[in-house]
Design a protein around this motif. Sequence first.
Motif, PDB file in Angstrom:
ATOM      1  N   GLU A 112       0.835  -1.203   0.000  1.00  0.00           N
ATOM      2  CA  GLU A 112       0.000   0.000   0.000  1.00  0.00           C
ATOM      3  C   GLU A 112       0.871   1.256   0.000  1.00  0.00           C
ATOM      4  O   GLU A 112       0.605   2.218  -0.724  1.00  0.00           O
ATOM      5  CB  GLU A 112      -0.929  -0.011   1.217  1.00  0.00           C
ATOM      6  N   ARG A 113       1.914   1.245   0.812  1.00  0.00           N
ATOM      7  CA  ARG A 113       2.794   2.410   0.853  1.00  0.00           C
ATOM      8  C   ARG A 113       3.503   2.609  -0.491  1.00  0.00           C
ATOM      9  O   ARG A 113       3.598   3.740  -0.994  1.00  0.00           O
ATOM     10  CB  ARG A 113       3.825   2.246   1.979  1.00  0.00           C
ATOM     11  N   ASP A 114       3.992   1.528  -1.075  1.00  0.00           N
ATOM     12  CA  ASP A 114       4.694   1.635  -2.359  1.00  0.00           C
ATOM     13  C   ASP A 114       3.760   2.135  -3.452  1.00  0.00           C
ATOM     14  O   ASP A 114       4.156   2.958  -4.296  1.00  0.00           O
ATOM     15  CB  ASP A 114       5.278   0.276  -2.750  1.00  0.00           C
ATOM     16  N   ALA A 115       2.523   1.636  -3.457  1.00  0.00           N
ATOM     17  CA  ALA A 115       1.576   2.049  -4.486  1.00  0.00           C
ATOM     18  C   ALA A 115       1.263   3.542  -4.379  1.00  0.00           C
ATOM     19  O   ALA A 115       1.184   4.249  -5.388  1.00  0.00           O
ATOM     20  CB  ALA A 115       0.288   1.226  -4.383  1.00  0.00           C
ATOM     21  N   GLN A 116       1.106   4.043  -3.143  1.00  0.00           N
ATOM     22  CA  GLN A 116       0.821   5.462  -2.966  1.00  0.00           C
ATOM     23  C   GLN A 116       2.019   6.305  -3.386  1.00  0.00           C
ATOM     24  O   GLN A 116       1.863   7.359  -4.032  1.00  0.00           O
ATOM     25  CB  GLN A 116       0.459   5.731  -1.503  1.00  0.00           C
ATOM     26  N   GLU A 117       3.227   5.820  -3.061  1.00  0.00           N
ATOM     27  CA  GLU A 117       4.428   6.556  -3.472  1.00  0.00           C
ATOM     28  C   GLU A 117       4.547   6.600  -4.995  1.00  0.00           C
ATOM     29  O   GLU A 117       4.919   7.629  -5.573  1.00  0.00           O
ATOM     30  CB  GLU A 117       5.662   5.894  -2.856  1.00  0.00           C
ATOM     31  N   GLN A 118       4.216   5.492  -5.654  1.00  0.00           N
ATOM     32  CA  GLN A 118       4.279   5.462  -7.113  1.00  0.00           C
ATOM     33  C   GLN A 118       3.278   6.437  -7.724  1.00  0.00           C
ATOM     34  O   GLN A 118       3.576   7.132  -8.697  1.00  0.00           O
ATOM     35  CB  GLN A 118       4.014   4.046  -7.622  1.00  0.00           C
ATOM     36  N   ALA A 119       2.065   6.469  -7.160  1.00  0.00           N
ATOM     37  CA  ALA A 119       1.059   7.383  -7.681  1.00  0.00           C
ATOM     38  C   ALA A 119       1.490   8.846  -7.494  1.00  0.00           C
ATOM     39  O   ALA A 119       1.323   9.676  -8.401  1.00  0.00           O
ATOM     40  CB  ALA A 119      -0.284   7.130  -6.988  1.00  0.00           C
ATOM     41  N   ASP A 120       2.047   9.159  -6.343  1.00  0.00           N
ATOM     42  CA  ASP A 120       2.509  10.531  -6.101  1.00  0.00           C
ATOM     43  C   ASP A 120       3.646  10.897  -7.054  1.00  0.00           C
ATOM     44  O   ASP A 120       3.680  12.010  -7.598  1.00  0.00           O
ATOM     45  CB  ASP A 120       2.975  10.664  -4.650  1.00  0.00           C
TER      46      ASP A 120
ATOM     47  N   LEU B 230       8.524  -9.179  -9.245  1.00  0.00           N
ATOM     48  CA  LEU B 230       7.438  -9.728 -10.062  1.00  0.00           C
ATOM     49  C   LEU B 230       6.484  -8.629 -10.528  1.00  0.00           C
ATOM     50  O   LEU B 230       6.039  -8.619 -11.682  1.00  0.00           O
ATOM     51  CB  LEU B 230       6.671 -10.791  -9.266  1.00  0.00           C
ATOM     52  N   LEU B 231       6.169  -7.699  -9.629  1.00  0.00           N
ATOM     53  CA  LEU B 231       5.286  -6.593 -10.006  1.00  0.00           C
ATOM     54  C   LEU B 231       5.963  -5.663 -11.010  1.00  0.00           C
ATOM     55  O   LEU B 231       5.307  -5.114 -11.898  1.00  0.00           O
ATOM     56  CB  LEU B 231       4.863  -5.819  -8.764  1.00  0.00           C
ATOM     57  N   ASP B 232       7.284  -5.485 -10.865  1.00  0.00           N
ATOM     58  CA  ASP B 232       8.012  -4.677 -11.848  1.00  0.00           C
ATOM     59  C   ASP B 232       7.960  -5.324 -13.234  1.00  0.00           C
ATOM     60  O   ASP B 232       7.825  -4.627 -14.245  1.00  0.00           O
ATOM     61  CB  ASP B 232       9.470  -4.506 -11.410  1.00  0.00           C
ATOM     62  N   GLU B 233       8.062  -6.651 -13.281  1.00  0.00           N
ATOM     63  CA  GLU B 233       7.961  -7.348 -14.558  1.00  0.00           C
ATOM     64  C   GLU B 233       6.576  -7.150 -15.172  1.00  0.00           C
ATOM     65  O   GLU B 233       6.446  -6.935 -16.389  1.00  0.00           O
ATOM     66  CB  GLU B 233       8.242  -8.837 -14.359  1.00  0.00           C
ATOM     67  N   ARG B 234       5.536  -7.232 -14.355  1.00  0.00           N
ATOM     68  CA  ARG B 234       4.179  -7.013 -14.869  1.00  0.00           C
ATOM     69  C   ARG B 234       4.014  -5.577 -15.374  1.00  0.00           C
ATOM     70  O   ARG B 234       3.355  -5.336 -16.393  1.00  0.00           O
ATOM     71  CB  ARG B 234       3.155  -7.312 -13.758  1.00  0.00           C
ATOM     72  N   GLN B 235       4.623  -4.615 -14.660  1.00  0.00           N
ATOM     73  CA  GLN B 235       4.542  -3.223 -15.103  1.00  0.00           C
ATOM     74  C   GLN B 235       5.309  -3.023 -16.401  1.00  0.00           C
ATOM     75  O   GLN B 235       4.863  -2.274 -17.291  1.00  0.00           O
ATOM     76  CB  GLN B 235       5.088  -2.299 -14.010  1.00  0.00           C
ATOM     77  N   LYS B 236       6.451  -3.681 -16.552  1.00  0.00           N
ATOM     78  CA  LYS B 236       7.194  -3.585 -17.804  1.00  0.00           C
ATOM     79  C   LYS B 236       6.378  -4.134 -18.967  1.00  0.00           C
ATOM     80  O   LYS B 236       6.399  -3.578 -20.076  1.00  0.00           O
ATOM     81  CB  LYS B 236       8.516  -4.344 -17.691  1.00  0.00           C
ATOM     82  N   ASP B 237       5.664  -5.219 -18.721  1.00  0.00           N
ATOM     83  CA  ASP B 237       4.798  -5.771 -19.769  1.00  0.00           C
ATOM     84  C   ASP B 237       3.710  -4.774 -20.151  1.00  0.00           C
ATOM     85  O   ASP B 237       3.401  -4.598 -21.337  1.00  0.00           O
ATOM     86  CB  ASP B 237       4.164  -7.082 -19.292  1.00  0.00           C
ATOM     87  N   ARG B 238       3.130  -4.110 -19.143  1.00  0.00           N
ATOM     88  CA  ARG B 238       2.096  -3.116 -19.445  1.00  0.00           C
ATOM     89  C   ARG B 238       2.681  -1.925 -20.200  1.00  0.00           C
ATOM     90  O   ARG B 238       2.050  -1.392 -21.126  1.00  0.00           O
ATOM     91  CB  ARG B 238       1.417  -2.651 -18.149  1.00  0.00           C
ATOM     92  N   ASP B 239       3.867  -1.487 -19.798  1.00  0.00           N
ATOM     93  CA  ASP B 239       4.514  -0.380 -20.502  1.00  0.00           C
ATOM     94  C   ASP B 239       4.816  -0.757 -21.954  1.00  0.00           C
ATOM     95  O   ASP B 239       4.640   0.062 -22.865  1.00  0.00           O
ATOM     96  CB  ASP B 239       5.806   0.023 -19.786  1.00  0.00           C
TER      97      ASP B 239
END
Length: 620
Positions: A224-232, A428-437
């Motif tokens: 949750e903290r990481d997701a909020q930091e990414q959004a900011d 793993l989440l970074d890999e999923r984000q790279k796929d989305r990018d």
Amino acid sequence: LARQELSSAVQQARDAWLSRVLKDKYPNELKEFEKAANNRESERMKAAAQLPTRDDKLKDVLQCAFSMYDIDNSGEIDRQEFIAMMKNGLLLGVDEPPTRDELRDAFRQVDVDRSGAVSFPEFYAWFNHSRNINSTGVPGLDKIVPVRDRALRDMLAAYRRGELELTPEDLKPPQPKGAPRRKRVKDAPVVVQKESLASRLAAKSRTMDTNDSVIKRRLKAKRERDAQEQADLLAKDFRANCAKIFDLIDEDGSGTLSLPEIMLALKGKPDVLRFIKTCRNPVLSEFLVPPRVQAAMKECDTNSDGELDRDEWKALSDRSLEAILERHALARGNDDEFIDEFLDMAVIVYDLIDEDMNGTLSKEELVKACGEDEDVIEFVVKCPLPELQDLLNPELLDKALSEMDTDDDGSISKDEWTEAVGSSLTKLLDERQKDRDADNEFAIDFQTKAREVFEMIDADDSWTLDKEELMAGINQKRVSRFLISCGNEHLQYLCVPARLGPMLWELDTSKDGIISLDEWDSAIAIALDKKLEQRAAARSRDKKVAADQRLAEAFDMNADSLEAVRDRKLAELEGRIDEDGNIISQEEMDRRAEEAELARLKAIPRNAWGMPLSNRSSLL
């Protein structure tokens, strides 16, 4: 040419089948047709004898043969008709039917102008040269076309004139000779699908509710903290980029953007063009369509002064940011299910390794679990963190433990396990984000190419496509290549002239006879969705292959211990475990069974001659 040859091949196959049916039903009439063919040939030869030159006599007989195989009376013989004419080998001067290669070579020799068809002058010149007529003389028609073939052609013509009849039963295709009888279909064997790793681990779990686990609560809080930091961070970077784009467009430094400045920046500054394409603001996207520029400027210019100031630009960028953050939240929602499943597995694996349930993982527990439990091995393989994967390699186990054991107490606590699993989850989440990018980049490139193709087809710059423009546009190599590979069958079939009209009707949702830009974009959106599905399927397939390979390597490294575990499970099923928990070998089981059988035989009562007595004999 391909359609013409296909039509010719179909017609020849139909004629060959009808000829066989007529020959079988009318054998006596076939003999009469053969006699008539011989009589016509005799009369032709008498008439040809009156011709003055040898060339005239040769042309007469060859013209008869040529016209027999010119089915459509076009004055030319295509490739399929040529093969039918040459298949018996008489025209080629060979005794056996020619091969496919020989027929292909012969057609290339005859078709001098490379038109794909043979005219009579080409056929005559080839035959005269290849058969050396000067030395052999003019052949009769029997030497070129057998009398049976001529008779069958006459029968076929008589059938089409209605002189011969065939019933529906005659026209019914026969059963293939020697066709095997249809076997009774048995029930297909039931294929048991292997359960997922999460399901197998859940069945082994000693934890009633993984949501109450300290490990899962800590990891979810960190997520949750990481997701909020990414959004900011995303919002901060986007606002900074918006300000940069404003300054790029504002060349005169007036603090406002005029329409000429915007259009000039779109043409000459790639960063501005890319921002407009990726900002996800439908109003700003209208600046890419010349007929809609004025309306877009009017909608953006809230104070109606003819220019965009920083406040108006900020309002546009805020709308774009809302769409981007909404997309970010949607992607995060798609990750939530994956995260929950992964964290549940991490909690269960920790409990499975911790056999004594003291809250820490000792080296002995890790060695046993990572060498004997296939499900634990598979989970560790799924984690991309080197420290965890090194646990599977006996040679690197001590090194992996020292890296994970941050407090140097010789065991792995829940905090240390949480840190390692959290790092794996982040990767793993970074890999999923790279796929989305990567998919996002692909989508931008695909939509850009689609818009360029639209403009290439739109010859009159009306930003609409009519039938004439489409017919002319598909002749452009770049246009046809994009349409064929785009993934939307309605767009693909635009390249087939016979289907262009129906496909235009399908794409033209407003039914005004033309394809507008919105209708084109709707079709492109469907094509893009299909392309993205294909990319996702390909990625999933590649990742599964790589994971299976890593899992096989991990199993190979621990093959001995895994084999021992399998042997013990099999021994438990077969009852080959002694009182001390040791496995009894199969040889020992056979020896014990033999001793028991001997003891049973010795216990049977026997008479004076050593013969066993039955119960009835004993009673008597």
